[in-house]
Design a protein around this motif. Sequence first.
Motif, PDB file in Angstrom:
ATOM      1  N   GLU A   1      -2.571   9.736  14.999  1.00 21.92           N
ATOM      2  CA  GLU A   1      -1.535   8.787  15.423  1.00 21.92           C
ATOM      3  C   GLU A   1      -1.356   7.661  14.415  1.00 21.92           C
ATOM      4  N   ALA A   2      -2.417   7.372  13.676  1.00 22.54           N
ATOM      5  CA  ALA A   2      -2.397   6.228  12.767  1.00 22.54           C
ATOM      6  C   ALA A   2      -1.449   6.429  11.593  1.00 22.54           C
ATOM      7  N   GLN A   3      -1.012   7.674  11.340  1.00 19.81           N
ATOM      8  CA  GLN A   3      -0.059   7.923  10.253  1.00 19.81           C
ATOM      9  C   GLN A   3       1.329   8.264  10.779  1.00 19.81           C
ATOM     10  N   HIS A   4       1.493   8.262  12.092  1.00 21.69           N
ATOM     11  CA  HIS A   4       2.789   8.614  12.666  1.00 21.69           C
ATOM     12  C   HIS A   4       3.853   7.601  12.256  1.00 21.69           C
ATOM     13  N   GLY A   5       4.952   8.103  11.694  1.00 22.59           N
ATOM     14  CA  GLY A   5       6.053   7.233  11.290  1.00 22.59           C
ATOM     15  C   GLY A   5       5.974   6.707   9.878  1.00 22.59           C
ATOM     16  N   LEU A   6       4.847   6.940   9.185  1.00 22.94           N
ATOM     17  CA  LEU A   6       4.754   6.488   7.793  1.00 22.94           C
ATOM     18  C   LEU A   6       5.593   7.390   6.883  1.00 22.94           C
ATOM     19  N   ARG A   7       6.065   6.819   5.792  1.00 24.86           N
ATOM     20  CA  ARG A   7       6.722   7.649   4.790  1.00 24.86           C
ATOM     21  C   ARG A   7       5.739   8.707   4.291  1.00 24.86           C
ATOM     22  N   GLU A   8       6.268   9.897   4.016  1.00 23.56           N
ATOM     23  CA  GLU A   8       5.403  10.997   3.606  1.00 23.56           C
ATOM     24  C   GLU A   8       4.564  10.650   2.386  1.00 23.56           C
ATOM     25  N   ALA A   9       5.167   9.924   1.437  1.00 27.33           N
ATOM     26  CA  ALA A   9       4.434   9.575   0.210  1.00 27.33           C
ATOM     27  C   ALA A   9       3.226   8.705   0.517  1.00 27.33           C
ATOM     28  N   LEU A  10       3.339   7.805   1.502  1.00 28.48           N
ATOM     29  CA  LEU A  10       2.202   6.969   1.869  1.00 28.48           C
ATOM     30  C   LEU A  10       1.146   7.767   2.617  1.00 28.48           C
ATOM     31  N   ALA A  11       1.570   8.628   3.539  1.00 21.54           N
ATOM     32  CA  ALA A  11       0.621   9.444   4.289  1.00 21.54           C
ATOM     33  C   ALA A  11      -0.171  10.357   3.353  1.00 21.54           C
ATOM     34  N   MET A  12       0.495  10.900   2.356  1.00 21.51           N
ATOM     35  CA  MET A  12      -0.186  11.798   1.418  1.00 21.51           C
ATOM     36  C   MET A  12      -1.227  11.062   0.590  1.00 21.51           C
ATOM     37  N   GLN A  13      -1.057   9.754   0.434  1.00 21.72           N
ATOM     38  CA  GLN A  13      -2.033   8.948  -0.306  1.00 21.72           C
ATOM     39  C   GLN A  13      -3.093   8.330   0.621  1.00 21.72           C
ATOM     40  N   ASP A  14      -3.124   8.795   1.878  1.00 17.78           N
ATOM     41  CA  ASP A  14      -4.128   8.368   2.867  1.00 17.78           C
ATOM     42  C   ASP A  14      -3.953   6.929   3.335  1.00 17.78           C
ATOM     43  N   TYR A  15      -2.729   6.405   3.304  1.00 19.36           N
ATOM     44  CA  TYR A  15      -2.459   5.137   3.973  1.00 19.36           C
ATOM     45  C   TYR A  15      -2.339   5.394   5.474  1.00 19.36           C
ATOM     46  N   PHE A  16      -2.672   4.419   6.285  1.00 18.12           N
ATOM     47  CA  PHE A  16      -2.563   4.561   7.733  1.00 18.12           C
ATOM     48  C   PHE A  16      -2.419   3.189   8.368  1.00 18.12           C
ATOM     49  N   LYS A  17      -1.951   3.173   9.629  1.00 20.43           N
ATOM     50  CA  LYS A  17      -1.747   1.929  10.373  1.00 20.43           C
ATOM     51  C   LYS A  17      -3.056   1.560  11.077  1.00 20.43           C
ATOM     52  N   THR A  18      -3.672   0.482  10.658  1.00 25.59           N
ATOM     53  CA  THR A  18      -5.003   0.146  11.188  1.00 25.59           C
ATOM     54  C   THR A  18      -4.966  -0.248  12.659  1.00 25.59           C
ATOM     55  N   CYS A  19      -3.825  -0.739  13.160  1.00 18.88           N
ATOM     56  CA  CYS A  19      -3.763  -1.142  14.566  1.00 18.88           C
ATOM     57  C   CYS A  19      -3.798   0.061  15.498  1.00 18.88           C
ATOM     58  N   CYS A  20      -3.462   1.246  14.991  1.00 15.15           N
ATOM     59  CA  CYS A  20      -3.439   2.467  15.799  1.00 15.15           C
ATOM     60  C   CYS A  20      -4.628   3.370  15.503  1.00 15.15           C
ATOM     61  N   ALA A  21      -5.496   2.965  14.586  1.00 11.30           N
ATOM     62  CA  ALA A  21      -6.547   3.847  14.082  1.00 11.30           C
ATOM     63  C   ALA A  21      -7.884   3.579  14.774  1.00 11.30           C
ATOM     64  N   PHE A  22      -8.486   4.640  15.282  1.00  9.23           N
ATOM     65  CA  PHE A  22      -9.830   4.598  15.846  1.00  9.23           C
ATOM     66  C   PHE A  22     -10.673   5.638  15.112  1.00  9.23           C
ATOM     67  N   CYS A  23     -11.927   5.340  14.868  1.00  6.39           N
ATOM     68  CA  CYS A  23     -12.792   6.320  14.216  1.00  6.39           C
ATOM     69  C   CYS A  23     -14.198   6.247  14.806  1.00  6.39           C
ATOM     70  N   ASP A  24     -14.854   7.401  14.818  1.00  5.58           N
ATOM     71  CA  ASP A  24     -16.174   7.524  15.433  1.00  5.58           C
ATOM     72  C   ASP A  24     -17.277   7.704  14.399  1.00  5.58           C
ATOM     73  N   SER A  25     -16.918   7.600  13.128  1.00  9.32           N
ATOM     74  CA  SER A  25     -17.916   7.729  12.062  1.00  9.32           C
ATOM     75  C   SER A  25     -17.621   6.700  10.986  1.00  9.32           C
ATOM     76  N   ASP A  26     -18.519   6.584  10.020  1.00  2.82           N
ATOM     77  CA  ASP A  26     -18.336   5.617   8.947  1.00  2.82           C
ATOM     78  C   ASP A  26     -17.002   5.859   8.239  1.00  2.82           C
ATOM     79  N   ILE A  27     -16.386   4.761   7.788  1.00  7.08           N
ATOM     80  CA  ILE A  27     -15.112   4.858   7.088  1.00  7.08           C
ATOM     81  C   ILE A  27     -15.073   3.839   5.970  1.00  7.08           C
ATOM     82  N   GLU A  28     -14.449   4.209   4.850  1.00  2.00           N
ATOM     83  CA  GLU A  28     -14.300   3.294   3.710  1.00  2.00           C
ATOM     84  C   GLU A  28     -12.820   3.141   3.395  1.00  2.00           C
TER      85      GLU A  28
END
Length: 338
Positions: free
Chosen positions: A54-81
Amino acid sequence: MKKLIFNGQTYPLDPAHSVLDNLLAAGVNIPHSCRTGICQSCILQKISGDVDSEAQHGLREALAMQDYFKTCCAFCDSDIELTSGKRADFLGRAVITEKRLLNNRVCLLEIEPANPIYYHAGQFLNIRRDDGETRSYSIASLPSRAGALEFHIERMKNGTLSNWLFDEAKVGDCLDIQGPYGRSFYRTTPNNMNILLVANDCALAPALGVIRDALDSGFKGQVYLYHGSSNLDGLYFHDQLITMDEAVDNFHYRACLDDSTQVRDDLPTGYYQGNMAELALSRFAHLQAFKVFLFGEPKMVRNTKEAVIKAGALIENVFIDPFDYRDLRKIKRPTKAA
């Protein structure tokens, strides 16, 4: 304890909270605004780890392909950098070319992007000050006319960016811009249809963009605008819209003063008392042949959407843009079972 690494610094990660909330809790104040995933001002770039799709929903494809994401929608259960990424990937530069007070509540701002941007009438941009303070503002100008972009800025009580734009920003100052975003924009419409727009206060800006684009595109159907506010200052573009109503045969404007505290007998000529949505619906009982645009206060937008669909408007012909800047994620997502 799970870890969140951002720009080389390590912080604790609570999987029950969004990445944005984890950063804010750690004292890292990254740019953010709506906190609902709409404005995209809080995007960061992932180096390693996993986040919700969900954290990449609505992003431009070029940004999603570079692993950009919306932090307000992002949840993770493991370490992240994470990293801030490259400004040039998602930010442009613009200069203020005009600033004019329309009244003590609304300022007309024009900015000239350093590089041309393609947008649709009714979309919005994120405007970011150099310290990262960011807000979303709708574009009122016409895409087919090259040059500066027009915004209507409402002075908000304790509003950090709106008050800065009113009181300190000046012609010649530079800003970052991000976008455009939004799906409530004008699309080619058959001339046997009509357009109804309902907007309150400075939500007039995207409505005006849609109207300008429709008329400039040669639309021959009828265009009805119901602009509402609880006080006269909120009907800030009244004279210009009256002039437009008189000059353009298929444009019709109603200024609606929604003051429930008293019945006024002293309203100036050209104003109507009552709720804009109710006045519009009382005039148009059947909306099968309409495209409907609803901009502004979230409760009004959602309630009016239900009402216009009941009045016959097809759901695919109803476009909404609720100006909602609250954090709607009230319920924490439970962590996965071990």
